[in-house]
Scaffold this active site. Sequence first.
Site, PDB file in Angstrom:
ATOM      1  N   SER A  92       8.794  -7.227   9.226  1.00 52.06           N
ATOM      2  CA  SER A  92       8.212  -7.712  10.484  1.00 52.06           C
ATOM      3  C   SER A  92       7.624  -9.097  10.252  1.00 52.06           C
ATOM      4  O   SER A  92       7.293  -9.462   9.132  1.00 52.06           O
ATOM      5  CB  SER A  92       7.112  -6.751  10.956  1.00 52.06           C
ATOM      6  OG  SER A  92       5.978  -6.871  10.126  1.00 52.06           O
ATOM      7  N   GLU A 102       0.860  -1.197   0.000  1.00 49.34           N
ATOM      8  CA  GLU A 102       0.000   0.000   0.000  1.00 49.34           C
ATOM      9  C   GLU A 102       0.891   1.240   0.000  1.00 49.34           C
ATOM     10  O   GLU A 102       2.043   1.195   0.445  1.00 49.34           O
ATOM     11  CB  GLU A 102      -0.977  -0.030   1.177  1.00 49.34           C
ATOM     12  CG  GLU A 102      -0.359  -0.119   2.544  1.00 49.34           C
ATOM     13  CD  GLU A 102      -0.414   1.210   3.271  1.00 49.34           C
ATOM     14  OE1 GLU A 102      -1.245   2.050   2.908  1.00 49.34           O
ATOM     15  OE2 GLU A 102       0.401   1.407   4.182  1.00 49.34           O
ATOM     16  N   GLU A 137      31.176 -14.014   6.991  1.00 45.85           N
ATOM     17  CA  GLU A 137      31.741 -14.374   8.298  1.00 45.85           C
ATOM     18  C   GLU A 137      30.667 -14.468   9.379  1.00 45.85           C
ATOM     19  O   GLU A 137      30.757 -15.288  10.292  1.00 45.85           O
ATOM     20  CB  GLU A 137      32.813 -13.364   8.713  1.00 45.85           C
ATOM     21  CG  GLU A 137      34.132 -13.550   7.996  1.00 45.85           C
ATOM     22  CD  GLU A 137      35.205 -12.612   8.511  1.00 45.85           C
ATOM     23  OE1 GLU A 137      35.566 -12.718   9.687  1.00 45.85           O
ATOM     24  OE2 GLU A 137      35.654 -11.766   7.735  1.00 45.85           O
ATOM     25  N   ASN A 196      12.689   3.033  16.541  1.00 47.53           N
ATOM     26  CA  ASN A 196      13.375   2.812  15.262  1.00 47.53           C
ATOM     27  C   ASN A 196      14.794   3.371  15.274  1.00 47.53           C
ATOM     28  O   ASN A 196      15.701   2.788  14.672  1.00 47.53           O
ATOM     29  CB  ASN A 196      12.582   3.440  14.113  1.00 47.53           C
ATOM     30  CG  ASN A 196      11.302   2.675  13.813  1.00 47.53           C
ATOM     31  OD1 ASN A 196      11.165   1.518  14.207  1.00 47.53           O
ATOM     32  ND2 ASN A 196      10.366   3.300  13.130  1.00 47.53           N
ATOM     33  N   ASN A 255       9.645  -5.439  19.542  1.00 49.64           N
ATOM     34  CA  ASN A 255       9.309  -4.074  19.950  1.00 49.64           C
ATOM     35  C   ASN A 255       9.224  -3.915  21.461  1.00 49.64           C
ATOM     36  O   ASN A 255       9.621  -2.885  22.006  1.00 49.64           O
ATOM     37  CB  ASN A 255       7.972  -3.653  19.329  1.00 49.64           C
ATOM     38  CG  ASN A 255       8.128  -3.230  17.881  1.00 49.64           C
ATOM     39  OD1 ASN A 255       9.209  -2.841  17.465  1.00 49.64           O
ATOM     40  ND2 ASN A 255       7.057  -3.314  17.115  1.00 49.64           N
ATOM     41  N   GLY A 278       1.052  -8.336   7.373  1.00 48.40           N
ATOM     42  CA  GLY A 278       0.710  -9.120   6.178  1.00 48.40           C
ATOM     43  C   GLY A 278       1.797  -9.042   5.125  1.00 48.40           C
ATOM     44  O   GLY A 278       2.269 -10.063   4.616  1.00 48.40           O
ATOM     45  N   THR A 279       2.222  -7.806   4.793  1.00 46.56           N
ATOM     46  CA  THR A 279       3.292  -7.635   3.797  1.00 46.56           C
ATOM     47  C   THR A 279       4.615  -8.122   4.378  1.00 46.56           C
ATOM     48  O   THR A 279       5.375  -8.821   3.710  1.00 46.56           O
ATOM     49  CB  THR A 279       3.422  -6.146   3.402  1.00 46.56           C
ATOM     50  OG1 THR A 279       2.140  -5.648   3.034  1.00 46.56           O
ATOM     51  CG2 THR A 279       4.378  -5.976   2.247  1.00 46.56           C
TER      52      THR A 279
END
Length: 450
Positions: free
Chosen positions: A171, A102, A285, A259, A237, A175-176
């Site tokens: 993540s 999206e 490595e 973040n 998180n 969904g994506t």
Amino acid sequence: MREVLSIHVGQCGSQIGMACWELYCLEHGINPDATMDPNFNPFCPVELGPDGCPKTHCDRPCEPTIDSRDIRYAKDDLSFQTFFNRNQSDKFVPRAIFVDLEPTVIDEIRTGTYGKLFHPSRLISGKEDAANNYARGFYTTGNEMMPHTMDIVRKAVDECDGLQGFVVFHSYGGGTGSGFSSKLMEKLNEEFNKKSRLQFPIYPSPKLTSGVVEPYNGCLCTHSGLDCADVAFTIDNEAVYDICQKHLGIDRPTFTNINRLVAQVISSVTCSLRFEGSLNVDLTEFQTNLVPFPRIHFPLVTYAPIVGSDKVQHEDNNTFEITKQCFHSENNMVKLEAPDEKDKLMAVTLLYRGDVLPKDVNAAIRYLKNRSDVKFVRWCPTGFKIGINHQPPTVIPGGDLARVRRAVVMLANNSAIQRCFHQIITKFDMLYAKRAFVHHYVGEGMEEGE
């Protein structure tokens, strides 16, 4: 040149990506319009001007331990071109691809401060999102966007002289982030089987959740990535949220706070790929030293020192202290239950940056080997892999972290990670026992048996 291609998938991956590239640009003196700052001094603090570009500090004295020859050497150091492509217009374009099903997050990047930094064709957005549904990201909506995305990946790979591998940010709960990234990892595994494939996934937290169906998405994504990814540096998180509250004194951390802390950790992991150092570690490595068996590739990530600017003057952040802090469970980037005596380490990589001497590192490791709570499996007696890079950490102006002379990130393949998987499998079983929400997945092309 051994290039690395970063791929940011979904809202989570894209937002972490923006925090990372903001920090990379400050570390290398690259302006938001992709030009190099001619007066950039890598050893002086950075401040942003009103246009978002870093101000120069020619009048400020550098760190007392830094020789002027080191500054000249750092300016001539072109190893950061593993992450940036220098074109004929003398612009430094990130080797990065942003994908989301999206348009909202990608549009924010296009119109934001760093909109001119990225290649326009590598900001890929669809019109319909995956609605927190793994099956939509993997089978239907995501499958339609996959051919175009792979074309962009192939073009980015063709620009590289000797591609080292891919780093994928996503993540496990969205969904994506779960469905589309699983499909993407399968495609990368098919077409670029000999290249390293690293992941920085945000794993579903035990209590802090953004979706009811996270256990489904997390389990499906973890399972599909077992054979497609080489190493997955897991972060969640809730753990980062707690670190912001305890160590940085932020009462209500936002995703920007979270973040930026995650970006600092990722920057330290990739530091040896972007700067010359006395003991550098490349992508292969990581894989060789951290993964004893192909499917056991989920190292725990710990960063030190995590300290705010109000406390930094009162702390003794020497090499010995920051190494000890890495073995405190409260510094883990994954929320685990209370430590168990059965937890064993299979391999540990310690990546130092800044003013660090090898003799101090050896002394710290000798101390750790004698500690009763640092236990290795019997068949891996050596255990430690070390990386040293002399580029100190950069902090984002106005950010939460204090500027420090040295930092370390620990990547530990620890059997304790099983507790993280156990938590999500338990939730999965509770949902699936009642077949709750299963019809959403079956309606998008999955079979119930999957």
